[in-house]
Design a protein around this motif. Structure first.
Motif, PDB file in Angstrom:
ATOM      1  N   GLY A  53       0.761  -1.243   0.000  1.00 40.32           N
ATOM      2  CA  GLY A  53       0.000   0.000   0.000  1.00 40.32           C
ATOM      3  C   GLY A  53       0.789   1.288   0.000  1.00 40.32           C
ATOM      4  O   GLY A  53       0.210   2.368   0.039  1.00 40.32           O
ATOM      5  N   PHE A  54       2.114   1.223  -0.017  1.00 41.98           N
ATOM      6  CA  PHE A  54       2.968   2.413  -0.072  1.00 41.98           C
ATOM      7  C   PHE A  54       2.784   3.343   1.121  1.00 41.98           C
ATOM      8  O   PHE A  54       3.031   4.534   1.025  1.00 41.98           O
ATOM      9  N   GLY A  55       2.395   2.802   2.242  1.00 43.06           N
ATOM     10  CA  GLY A  55       2.190   3.598   3.445  1.00 43.06           C
ATOM     11  C   GLY A  55       3.413   3.637   4.333  1.00 43.06           C
ATOM     12  O   GLY A  55       4.545   3.329   3.917  1.00 43.06           O
ATOM     13  N   LEU A  56       3.196   3.978   5.577  1.00 43.43           N
ATOM     14  CA  LEU A  56       4.257   4.175   6.556  1.00 43.43           C
ATOM     15  C   LEU A  56       5.119   2.929   6.767  1.00 43.43           C
ATOM     16  O   LEU A  56       6.319   3.030   7.005  1.00 43.43           O
ATOM     17  N   GLN A  61       8.149   1.940  -2.158  1.00 38.14           N
ATOM     18  CA  GLN A  61       8.251   3.204  -2.873  1.00 38.14           C
ATOM     19  C   GLN A  61       9.721   3.596  -3.052  1.00 38.14           C
ATOM     20  O   GLN A  61      10.569   3.219  -2.261  1.00 38.14           O
ATOM     21  N   ARG A  62       9.999   4.334  -4.072  1.00 34.67           N
ATOM     22  CA  ARG A  62      11.385   4.716  -4.385  1.00 34.67           C
ATOM     23  C   ARG A  62      12.023   5.563  -3.296  1.00 34.67           C
ATOM     24  O   ARG A  62      13.219   5.489  -3.069  1.00 34.67           O
ATOM     25  N   ASP A  63      11.233   6.380  -2.641  1.00 36.61           N
ATOM     26  CA  ASP A  63      11.782   7.273  -1.621  1.00 36.61           C
ATOM     27  C   ASP A  63      11.646   6.686  -0.216  1.00 36.61           C
ATOM     28  O   ASP A  63      11.586   7.410   0.770  1.00 36.61           O
ATOM     29  N   GLY A  64      11.646   5.351  -0.119  1.00 32.79           N
ATOM     30  CA  GLY A  64      11.538   4.683   1.177  1.00 32.79           C
ATOM     31  C   GLY A  64      12.704   5.027   2.101  1.00 32.79           C
ATOM     32  O   GLY A  64      13.781   5.426   1.653  1.00 32.79           O
ATOM     33  N   ALA A  65      12.468   4.859   3.377  1.00 31.19           N
ATOM     34  CA  ALA A  65      13.475   5.206   4.390  1.00 31.19           C
ATOM     35  C   ALA A  65      14.730   4.351   4.257  1.00 31.19           C
ATOM     36  O   ALA A  65      14.653   3.144   3.998  1.00 31.19           O
ATOM     37  N   LYS A  72      18.429   0.067   3.091  1.00 29.56           N
ATOM     38  CA  LYS A  72      17.030   0.486   3.037  1.00 29.56           C
ATOM     39  C   LYS A  72      16.201  -0.359   4.001  1.00 29.56           C
ATOM     40  O   LYS A  72      16.401  -1.563   4.122  1.00 29.56           O
ATOM     41  N   TYR A  73      15.289   0.299   4.676  1.00 31.21           N
ATOM     42  CA  TYR A  73      14.368  -0.409   5.550  1.00 31.21           C
ATOM     43  C   TYR A  73      13.392  -1.237   4.718  1.00 31.21           C
ATOM     44  O   TYR A  73      12.934  -0.794   3.662  1.00 31.21           O
ATOM     45  N   ALA A  74      13.056  -2.430   5.193  1.00 31.92           N
ATOM     46  CA  ALA A  74      11.919  -3.197   4.698  1.00 31.92           C
ATOM     47  C   ALA A  74      10.844  -3.092   5.787  1.00 31.92           C
ATOM     48  O   ALA A  74      11.029  -2.412   6.802  1.00 31.92           O
ATOM     49  N   ALA A  75       9.727  -3.745   5.599  1.00 37.95           N
ATOM     50  CA  ALA A  75       8.608  -3.619   6.538  1.00 37.95           C
ATOM     51  C   ALA A  75       9.014  -3.954   7.974  1.00 37.95           C
ATOM     52  O   ALA A  75       8.678  -3.226   8.917  1.00 37.95           O
ATOM     53  N   ASN A 106      17.931  -5.887   4.116  1.00 33.74           N
ATOM     54  CA  ASN A 106      18.795  -5.822   2.948  1.00 33.74           C
ATOM     55  C   ASN A 106      18.432  -6.907   1.933  1.00 33.74           C
ATOM     56  O   ASN A 106      18.309  -6.633   0.737  1.00 33.74           O
ATOM     57  N   ALA A 107      18.235  -8.119   2.405  1.00 34.98           N
ATOM     58  CA  ALA A 107      17.869  -9.221   1.510  1.00 34.98           C
ATOM     59  C   ALA A 107      16.536  -8.949   0.839  1.00 34.98           C
ATOM     60  O   ALA A 107      16.371  -9.183  -0.368  1.00 34.98           O
ATOM     61  N   ASP A 108      15.557  -8.452   1.587  1.00 33.15           N
ATOM     62  CA  ASP A 108      14.235  -8.195   1.020  1.00 33.15           C
ATOM     63  C   ASP A 108      14.256  -7.072  -0.017  1.00 33.15           C
ATOM     64  O   ASP A 108      13.414  -7.028  -0.901  1.00 33.15           O
ATOM     65  N   ASN A 109      15.236  -6.209   0.090  1.00 33.98           N
ATOM     66  CA  ASN A 109      15.367  -5.109  -0.863  1.00 33.98           C
ATOM     67  C   ASN A 109      16.336  -5.425  -1.996  1.00 33.98           C
ATOM     68  O   ASN A 109      16.797  -4.532  -2.692  1.00 33.98           O
ATOM     69  N   GLY A 110      16.652  -6.693  -2.189  1.00 35.13           N
ATOM     70  CA  GLY A 110      17.485  -7.097  -3.319  1.00 35.13           C
ATOM     71  C   GLY A 110      18.952  -7.253  -3.009  1.00 35.13           C
ATOM     72  O   GLY A 110      19.756  -7.473  -3.908  1.00 35.13           O
ATOM     73  N   GLY A 111      19.326  -7.166  -1.737  1.00 42.97           N
ATOM     74  CA  GLY A 111      20.725  -7.319  -1.349  1.00 42.97           C
ATOM     75  C   GLY A 111      21.096  -8.779  -1.131  1.00 42.97           C
ATOM     76  O   GLY A 111      20.425  -9.689  -1.609  1.00 42.97           O
ATOM     77  N   VAL A 112      22.140  -8.983  -0.383  1.00 42.66           N
ATOM     78  CA  VAL A 112      22.669 -10.320  -0.118  1.00 42.66           C
ATOM     79  C   VAL A 112      21.648 -11.144   0.662  1.00 42.66           C
ATOM     80  O   VAL A 112      21.124 -10.710   1.680  1.00 42.66           O
ATOM     81  N   ILE A 113      21.369 -12.338   0.151  1.00 39.61           N
ATOM     82  CA  ILE A 113      20.440 -13.264   0.807  1.00 39.61           C
ATOM     83  C   ILE A 113      21.179 -13.963   1.946  1.00 39.61           C
ATOM     84  O   ILE A 113      22.298 -14.435   1.781  1.00 39.61           O
ATOM     85  N   ASN A 114      20.542 -14.014   3.113  1.00 36.79           N
ATOM     86  CA  ASN A 114      21.164 -14.675   4.262  1.00 36.79           C
ATOM     87  C   ASN A 114      20.426 -15.965   4.602  1.00 36.79           C
ATOM     88  O   ASN A 114      19.388 -16.277   4.018  1.00 36.79           O
ATOM     89  N   ALA A 115      20.948 -16.708   5.562  1.00 37.49           N
ATOM     90  CA  ALA A 115      20.389 -18.024   5.913  1.00 37.49           C
ATOM     91  C   ALA A 115      18.956 -17.924   6.427  1.00 37.49           C
ATOM     92  O   ALA A 115      18.113 -18.761   6.085  1.00 37.49           O
ATOM     93  N   MET A 116      18.645 -16.921   7.252  1.00 36.75           N
ATOM     94  CA  MET A 116      17.287 -16.785   7.776  1.00 36.75           C
ATOM     95  C   MET A 116      16.308 -16.471   6.657  1.00 36.75           C
ATOM     96  O   MET A 116      15.208 -17.030   6.604  1.00 36.75           O
TER      97      MET A 116
END
Length: 132
Positions: A53-56, A61-65, A72-75, A106-116
């Motif tokens: 939903g592009f909310g808080l 969104q491109r300008d995410g925190a 970058k923060y994920a949810a 980081n993993a959720d935003n396309g970075g390095v995938i970790n074991a968890m």
């Protein structure tokens, strides 16, 4: 915590929405989590929407925190940042963010995938699985 309902995306789940759900359920064991195809319009004050939903508490969104270190923060990170102090001290919130949350975000935003992240992904049904 006053939220009675949490809303997140349906379909494939990821570590950030799984841990977001767990955090919200720790904060309020009575919360009802709904998985929907798209974010609802006109959400009430007792509903928290995350990872959709592009909310808080959505990071799509491109300008995410983004943290000072560039991650970058994920949810989950957004929720932990805002609600972690309801469980532990501010210094512990920061330490847990650094030691655990950042790698999931980081993993959720396309970075390095970790074991968890991989462990959570292993529970997502394969298209060929019979038990879908």
């Amino acid at each position: 915590m006053t939220y009675k309902t949490g809303v997140t995306h349906a379909g494939v789940f990821h570590a950030d929405d799984v841990f977001s759900t767990a955090l919200l359920m720790i904060l309020n064991p009575e919360i009802e989590i709904r998985r929907v195809m798209r974010a609802p319009d006109g959400v009430s004050d007792d509903t928290i929407v995350f990872d959709i939903g592009f909310g808080l508490y959505d990071h799509h969104q491109r300008d995410g925190a983004v943290r000072d270190n560039g991650i970058k923060y994920a949810a989950f990170g957004l929720l932990w940042r805002d609600f972690g102090t309801k469980l532990v001290s501010d210094s512990s919130v920061q330490a847990f963010d650094k030691a655990f949350v950042q790698s999931l975000d980081n993993a959720d935003n396309g970075g390095v995938i970790n074991a968890m992240y991989q462990a959570i992904a292993s529970f997502v049904p394969n298209w060929a699985d019979e038990d879908q």
